[in-house]
Scaffold this active site. Structure first.
Site, PDB file in Angstrom:
ATOM      1  N   GLU A  77       0.830  -1.208   0.000  1.00  0.00           N
ATOM      2  CA  GLU A  77       0.000   0.000   0.000  1.00  0.00           C
ATOM      3  C   GLU A  77       0.864   1.257   0.000  1.00  0.00           C
ATOM      4  O   GLU A  77       0.640   2.171  -0.789  1.00  0.00           O
ATOM      5  CB  GLU A  77      -0.943  -0.008   1.215  1.00  0.00           C
ATOM      6  CG  GLU A  77      -1.810   1.243   1.271  1.00  0.00           C
ATOM      7  CD  GLU A  77      -3.016   1.109   2.178  1.00  0.00           C
ATOM      8  OE1 GLU A  77      -4.059   0.679   1.671  1.00  0.00           O
ATOM      9  OE2 GLU A  77      -2.939   1.423   3.367  1.00  0.00           O
ATOM     10  N   ARG A  87      -3.937  34.757 -16.265  1.00  0.00           N
ATOM     11  CA  ARG A  87      -4.428  35.730 -15.278  1.00  0.00           C
ATOM     12  C   ARG A  87      -3.537  36.973 -15.308  1.00  0.00           C
ATOM     13  O   ARG A  87      -2.314  36.879 -15.123  1.00  0.00           O
ATOM     14  CB  ARG A  87      -4.406  35.103 -13.874  1.00  0.00           C
ATOM     15  CG  ARG A  87      -4.744  36.055 -12.750  1.00  0.00           C
ATOM     16  CD  ARG A  87      -6.212  36.400 -12.739  1.00  0.00           C
ATOM     17  NE  ARG A  87      -6.538  37.228 -11.588  1.00  0.00           N
ATOM     18  CZ  ARG A  87      -7.691  37.849 -11.450  1.00  0.00           C
ATOM     19  NH1 ARG A  87      -8.638  37.736 -12.373  1.00  0.00           N
ATOM     20  NH2 ARG A  87      -7.925  38.572 -10.386  1.00  0.00           N
ATOM     21  N   GLN A  98       8.134  36.662 -10.305  1.00  0.00           N
ATOM     22  CA  GLN A  98       9.016  35.566  -9.884  1.00  0.00           C
ATOM     23  C   GLN A  98       8.458  34.808  -8.685  1.00  0.00           C
ATOM     24  O   GLN A  98       8.662  33.601  -8.546  1.00  0.00           O
ATOM     25  CB  GLN A  98      10.405  36.108  -9.559  1.00  0.00           C
ATOM     26  CG  GLN A  98      11.175  36.501 -10.804  1.00  0.00           C
ATOM     27  CD  GLN A  98      12.559  37.026 -10.494  1.00  0.00           C
ATOM     28  OE1 GLN A  98      12.891  37.268  -9.335  1.00  0.00           O
ATOM     29  NE2 GLN A  98      13.348  37.222 -11.525  1.00  0.00           N
TER      30      GLN A  98
END
Ligand SMILES: Cc1cc2nc3c(=O)[nH]c(=O)nc-3n(C[C@H](O)[C@H](O)[C@H](O)COP(=O)(O)OP(=O)(O)OC[C@H]3O[C@@H](n4cnc5c(N)ncnc54)[C@H](O)[C@@H]3O)c2cc1C
Length: 381
Positions: free
Chosen positions: A244, A270, A281
Site C-alpha cells: 500500500e 491571469r 518571480q
C-alpha cells in the site's frame, strides 16, 4: 533502471487517462458535497481492468508488474479528479486483494478475487480501533474458535469502504497475551451474522470515498474464512502495508501533474498589474517548486516499484514513497490555491477540494510520523 514505457504501456496509460477524464469527473462537485460514492464509476474502472491490475489473470486480473501498475494508476489520477473514488479503489486493491492473492487458499482466491477484480464486490480492511491507531497491534477485537467457526467481538473505526463493503479483511486477536503473535486475519462478508455497520462517517476530504465504523457482535466466521494461519495477521498486515505505501499514492502523482498543468495555464492567462501573474518571480517559483516535487515524487514511486519488480525488499522505500508523495501532494495543493488567489479558495475552481483530499494521505496507511520512525529505525537510529 529503465523507466521508459513500451508502446503498449504508453497506449494503455493514454487510454486510461482519456477514459478517466471522460467518464469519471461529471457531477463531482455535487457528489463531494453530498459524500456520494460513484458506484457506476467504480464499475467502469473495473471494466477497464483497474481493480485487477496486480492480480493474476487466472483470478480475473491483468497481472501487470508493479511498475506498470503504478504507471497506469498515475494516468488514472491525472485524468480523474475524484480522489475519493481512487482512494476507495486503492484500499480495495492493496489491503484486500493483495493479501488474498499472497496468503489465500486456492478456494479463497477462486471465490473472492474474480468478484473483487470485476467490480461486483467492494472491499476494504479493518485494523484501526477506537483505542489502537498507530499502535495497531494493541487491538482489542477478539476471535474465539468454536468448532468449525470463529466468533468475533469488538469494533473497528475509519474503515474505508466499510459502509458499502461486501467483504472486509478484519484483524482480531486469538490471544491478547501473545501480543502481535496473536493477531489473525479473517475475511468477513457483510451477510455473516453479527456483522454491523455502526455508522457512516463524514470526513474533511475524500468525501466520495465511503467510510464506516464496524461492530462485531458474536459475529460468526467459518474457519475457511481465516486468511493465513492463526497468529499470522501481523505479518500479513505488514506485507499489505508495504504494498500500500509503495503504490497507494501513484494516482496522487497524476493529480500533482494535473494541478501543475492548471496552475501553468492560470499563471499564463491571469493578468494583474498589466502582465500575466506567471511573470512575477514569486508566482513562477511556486510553479517551479511544484514541478520539482512532482518529478522527485514520481522518481521515487517508479524506483520503488522497479525494486519490487526485481524482488527486492522495499520496506524502507515503501515508507519513503508514502511520506514523500503525501507531503509533496499537500504542498502542491496549497500552492495551487495560492496561485489561483481567491478563486482557488472557491469550490467551483476545484482546487480547494484537492487540498482537503491530499491532507488525508499524511494520516492513512501510517501517519507521516510513523513513516519517519520506520525510516529512522531502518537507518539504525
Ligand atoms: C482517510 C483515512 C482512511 C483510513 N482508512 C483506514 C482503513 O481502511 N482501515 C483502517 O484500519 N484504518 C484506516 N484509517 C486509520 C488510520 O490508519 C489511522 O488514522 C492512523 O493509523 C493513525 O491512527 P490514529 O488516527 O488512531 O492516530 P494516533 O495513533 O492516536 O496518533 C495521533 C498522533 O500521534 C502521533 N503518534 C502516534 N504514535 C507515535 C509514535 N510512535 N511516534 C511519533 N508520533 C506518534 C501520530 O503520528 C499522530 O500525529 C484511515 C484513516 C484515514 C484518515
Amino acid at each position: 533502471m529503465d523507466f521508459s514505457w513500451s508502446q503498449e504501456q504508453a497506449e494503455f496509460r493514454q487510454r486510461v487517462a482519456d477514459f478517466a477524464r471522460k467518464e469519471l469527473n461529471d457531477g463531482l462537485i455535487e457528489r463531494d458535497r453530498r459524500g456520494d460514492f460513484n458506484i457506476e464509476g467504480w464499475k467502469k474502472c473495473a471494466a477497464m481492468g483497474i481493480q485487477g491490475l496486480p492480480v493474476l489473470e487466472e483470478y480475473g486480473g491483468m497481472g501487470t508488474d508493479a511498475l506498470t501498475t503504478v504507471g497506469i494508476l498515475e494516468s488514472l489520477g491525472y485524468g480523474c479528479k475524484d480522489n475519493g473514488l481512487l482512494f476507495s479503489i486503492n484500499a480495495h486493491m492493496w489491503t484486500l486483494e493483495i493479501p488474498i492473492l499472497n496468503f489465500g487458499t486456492d478456494e479463497q482466491k477462486e471465490k473472492y478475487l474474480p468478484r473483487l477484480c470485476g467490480g461486483d464486490w467492494v472491499g476494504g480492511n479493518a485494523m484501526s480501533e477506537p483505542e489502537s491507531g498507530s499502535d495497531a497491534y494493541s487491538l482489542r477485537t477478539t476471535a474465539e474458535r468454536r468448532g468449525d467457526r470463529y466468533v468475533i467481538n469488538g469494533s473497528k473505526v475509519f474503515v474505508t469502504n466499510g459502509s458499502v463493503a461486501d467483504i472486509v479483511l478484519v484483524f482480531a486477536t486469538v490471544d491478547r497475551e501473545k501480543g502481535p503473535r496473536g493477531i489473525t486475519a479473517f475475511l468477513v462478508e457483510k451477510t455473516f451474522p453479527g456483522f454491523h455497520v455502526n455508522r457512516k462517517v463524514d470526513k474533511m476530504g475524500l468525501k466520495t470515498s465511503p467510510m464506516g465504523e464496524l461492530f462485531f457482535d458474536n459475529c460468526e466466521v467459518p474457519v475457511e474464512n481465516r486468511l493465513g494461519e492463526e497468529g499470522m495477521g501481523a505479518n500479513l498486515f505488514t506485507h499489505s502495508m508495504t504494498w500500500e505505501r509503495s503504490c497507494i499514492l501513484a494516482s496522487a502523482v497524476g493529480s500533482m501533474e494535473r494541478l501543475l498543468d492548471i496552475c501553468i495555464q492560470y499563471a499564463r492567462h491571469r493578468q494583474q498589474f498589466g502582465q500575466s501573474i506567471g511573470k512575477f518571480q514569486l508566482v513562477a517559483s511556486k510553479i517551479v517548486d511544484m514541478k520539482l516535487r512532482l518529478e522527485s515524487a514520481r522518481s521515487l514511486l517508479y524506483k520503488t516499484a522497479w525494486l519490487r519488480s526485481q524482488g527486492k525488499n522495499i520496506f524502507m522505500e515503501g515508507a519513503m514513497t508514502k511520506l514523500q508523495i503525501s507531503e509533496a501532494w499537500v504542498k502542491c495543493a496549497e500552492d495551487a490555491i495560492q496561485i489561483h488567489g481567491g478563486y482557488g479558495y472557491m469550490e467551483e475552481f476545484e482546487v480547494e477540494r484537492e487540498l482537503r483530499d491530499a491532507i488525508g494521505s499524511k494520516l492513512y496507511s501510517g501517519t507521516s510520523e510513523i513513516q519517519r520512525s520506520i525510516i529512522a529505525s531502518l537507518l539504525g537510529l
